[in-house]
Write a protein that holds these residues in place. Structure first.
Motif, short mmCIF file in Angstrom:
data_model
loop_
_atom_site.label_atom_id
_atom_site.label_comp_id
_atom_site.label_asym_id
_atom_site.label_seq_id
_atom_site.Cartn_x
_atom_site.Cartn_y
_atom_site.Cartn_z
N ASN A 78 -40.78 11.81 35.44
CA ASN A 78 -41.81 12.16 34.45
C ASN A 78 -43.07 11.20 34.66
O ASN A 78 -43.94 11.82 33.80
N SER B 104 -46.62 12.82 39.17
CA SER B 104 -47.04 14.29 39.60
C SER B 104 -47.66 14.27 40.91
O SER B 104 -47.93 15.57 41.17
N ARG C 101 -41.39 20.43 42.88
CA ARG C 101 -40.20 21.51 42.43
C ARG C 101 -39.09 21.59 43.59
O ARG C 101 -38.11 21.52 43.42
N PRO D 27 -32.73 15.96 31.64
CA PRO D 27 -34.05 15.76 31.22
C PRO D 27 -35.10 15.23 32.21
O PRO D 27 -36.28 15.38 31.99
N CYS E 226 -35.23 16.69 35.28
CA CYS E 226 -35.57 17.94 36.25
C CYS E 226 -35.87 19.10 35.57
O CYS E 226 -36.65 20.00 36.19
N LYS E 227 -35.57 19.30 34.17
CA LYS E 227 -35.92 20.54 33.32
C LYS E 227 -37.27 21.23 33.60
O LYS E 227 -37.15 22.09 33.52
N ASP E 228 -38.26 20.48 33.59
CA ASP E 228 -39.44 20.88 33.57
C ASP E 228 -40.10 21.45 34.94
O ASP E 228 -41.00 22.12 35.01
N TYR E 229 -39.17 21.23 36.17
CA TYR E 229 -39.68 21.70 37.32
C TYR E 229 -38.53 22.58 38.11
O TYR E 229 -39.10 23.00 39.05
N ARG F 250 -37.20 25.85 38.75
CA ARG F 250 -37.35 27.47 38.83
C ARG F 250 -36.17 28.30 39.20
O ARG F 250 -36.00 29.43 38.67
N LEU G 173 -32.01 24.43 30.93
CA LEU G 173 -33.54 24.44 32.09
C LEU G 173 -34.30 25.72 31.49
O LEU G 173 -34.06 26.88 31.69
N PRO G 174 -35.31 25.41 30.81
CA PRO G 174 -36.13 26.37 30.10
C PRO G 174 -36.99 27.42 31.12
O PRO G 174 -37.30 28.40 30.65
N HIS G 175 -37.03 26.77 32.20
CA HIS G 175 -37.87 27.62 33.16
C HIS G 175 -37.31 28.11 34.36
O HIS G 175 -37.92 28.92 35.24
#
Length: 458
Positions: free
Chosen positions: A91, A94, A121, A150, A152-155, A157, A205-207
């Protein structure tokens, strides 16, 4: 003569032969140079460079990347090790060049076009997939997955997991008896081969938009056992509940996993009214008519655009249920029923549905024991339907008369651009004439697209 000094310099010393005639100072005096191996012309590094080196060497303990100037950040990122803990880098960093190094040093083949052209990603999706493929229930520490969430959850898909390992310990009686094929088909010994429960992971995984799963073991070699390829009912319950809670899921593929009618109905029950699901792939399974009837209900209560039931055991009753849903559906664009056994009763039902359906663009009915009656009715579809662009009837027994009926139906068709009639016994001449019509439609569509290109998304 000169005496050497520190740093390679020298001073004059008396000649070793003072009794020689003194013609000149330069002639009778010699120089002896003793070099200092530690002496160098290289200048001392700038203080800034020394500081950057210190930051790189101590980055794990003190990652102060965000406090540096952009030009200094670039230098630090180029020198950072790719083996740093993810708890430090996930995190914080980037920069795509850093994650590109992480990927290329770990995997030989790296195609970022499958990952939204993002190296970061790609790294996290493939890293998570590798953990899941090697996870052994009751042996692998579940924290390997939980601690990664926590990070990888934002990346993440998309997840493609083509292997799920069963527990190492199996029932002793099962080992002694060495389950036969028949016993395995009936699910005996299921209690001992439950796989990792994806529920906690995929709901966190929200995305997550795509989930491709296969319950089996790759490269088992001489250790082959049927229970290594058993998608248990408990596995199905866990997966169905998880998928239901994954509200952003658009593509769900569960293939080569021995999904039968009961498991299909359970999955469908949890997918009804799903807000985002547009593609469902249950190919290479054991779905029969009751399972197909459940899928028909899903077509009527979802936003599915692509449905793939390739290589199952669907007969005419299942095909009729799918046809009934297709007649009323207004979202489905592609249906693949290849390698089933719908026969003419099922083929005719689907043909009637396509007389009223106005959304389906592609249908694959190859290898379904279809013959002339289906071709005769489908010729009406070709004459009336203005949506279908791709039809596949390959490996059926349509016959010469069936081919002629299809040719007649195509006479006024201007939308069909693909029509596969290989190994259908329609005759070479008929197949050639149909090909000419379809080619003309394709060329007209190509020219139209050049004149009126689709608008670019905002």
């Amino acid at each position: 003569m000169q005496q050497p000094t520190a740093g390679g310099r020298s001073t004059a010393v008396p000649s070793l032969f003072p009794s020689q005639p003194s013609l000149s100072a330069d002639f009778y005096y010699t120089h002896r140079i003793i070099e200092d191996p530690e002496w160098s012309l290289i200048t001392v590094p700038h203080l800034t460079e020394l500081c950057l080196q210190h930051i790189v060497h101590n980055f794990e303990k003190n990652p102060i990347l965000d406090r540096l100037l952009p030009k200094h950040q670039r230098k630090v990122l180029d020198r950072l090790s790719t083996s740093l803990p993810l708890t430090v880098t996930a995190n914080l960093i980037s920069d795509e060049d850093y994650w590109k190094r992480c990927c290329t040093e770990r995997w030989q083949v790296c195609d970022i076009s499958n990952y939204g052209h993002s190296w970061k990603r790609m790294f996290f999706e493939r890293h998570l997939e590798n953990i899941l493929k090697c996870f052994i229930p009751d042996t692998t520490d579940p924290n390997q997955v939980l601690e990664l969430i926590p990070l990888c959850k934002d990346y993440v898909r998309k997840l493609e997991v083509d292997q799920f390992l069963p527990p190492l310990k199996v029932d002793e009686e099962e080992v002694r008896d060495d389950l036969s094929d028949t016993e395995s088909d009936f699910g005996l010994g299921e209690d001992s081969v439950h796989h990792y429960d994806l529920g906690v992971l995929i709901t966190a995984l929200p995305h997550l938009e795509e989930l491709h799963l296969t319950y089996g073991v790759k490269d088992c070699g001489m250790n082959f056992e049927w229970n290594l390829f058993n998608f248990t009912y408990q596995d199905c319950c866990n997966l169905a509940a998880a998928v239901k809670m994954c509200h952003n899921l658009k593509v769900f593929k569960l293939t080569h996993s021995k999904v039968d009618d009961d498991k299909t109905r359970l999955l469908v029950h949890n997918l009804l009214d799903h807000p985002c699901l547009v593609e469902l792939n249950l190919s290479h399974n054991l779905i029969k008519d009751k399972g197909a009837q459940a899928v028909g209900k899903l077509i009527s209560h979802s936003r599915l655009e692509i449905l793939d039931l390739y290589n199952n055991q669907i007969h005419h009753l299942g095909a009729q249920a799918l046809a009934q849903a297709l007649a009323e559906n207004s979202t489905l664009k592609s249906l693949n029923l290849r390698l089933n056994c719908v026969e003419d009763k099922g083929g005719e039902a689907i043909s009637r549905a396509l007389l009223t359906n106005t959304t389906l663009q592609s249908i694959h009915l190859g290898s379904n024991n279809l013959s002339e009656p289906t071709a005769t009715l489908f010729s009406q579809v070709l004459a009336q339907n203005t949506t279908l662009m791709s039809v596949n009837f390959s490996c059926n027994h349509l016959g010469l008369d069936g081919g002629k009926q299809l040719l007649d139906g195509l006479a006024a068709n201007k939308t069909l651009t693909e029509f596969d009639l290989r190994l259908t016994e329609v005759g070479q001449e008929t197949e050639y004439l149909i090909h000419q019509i379809v080619w003309a439609n394709w060329e007209a569509a190509r020219l139209a697209s050049l004149q009126h290109p689709p608008a670019k998304p905002l």
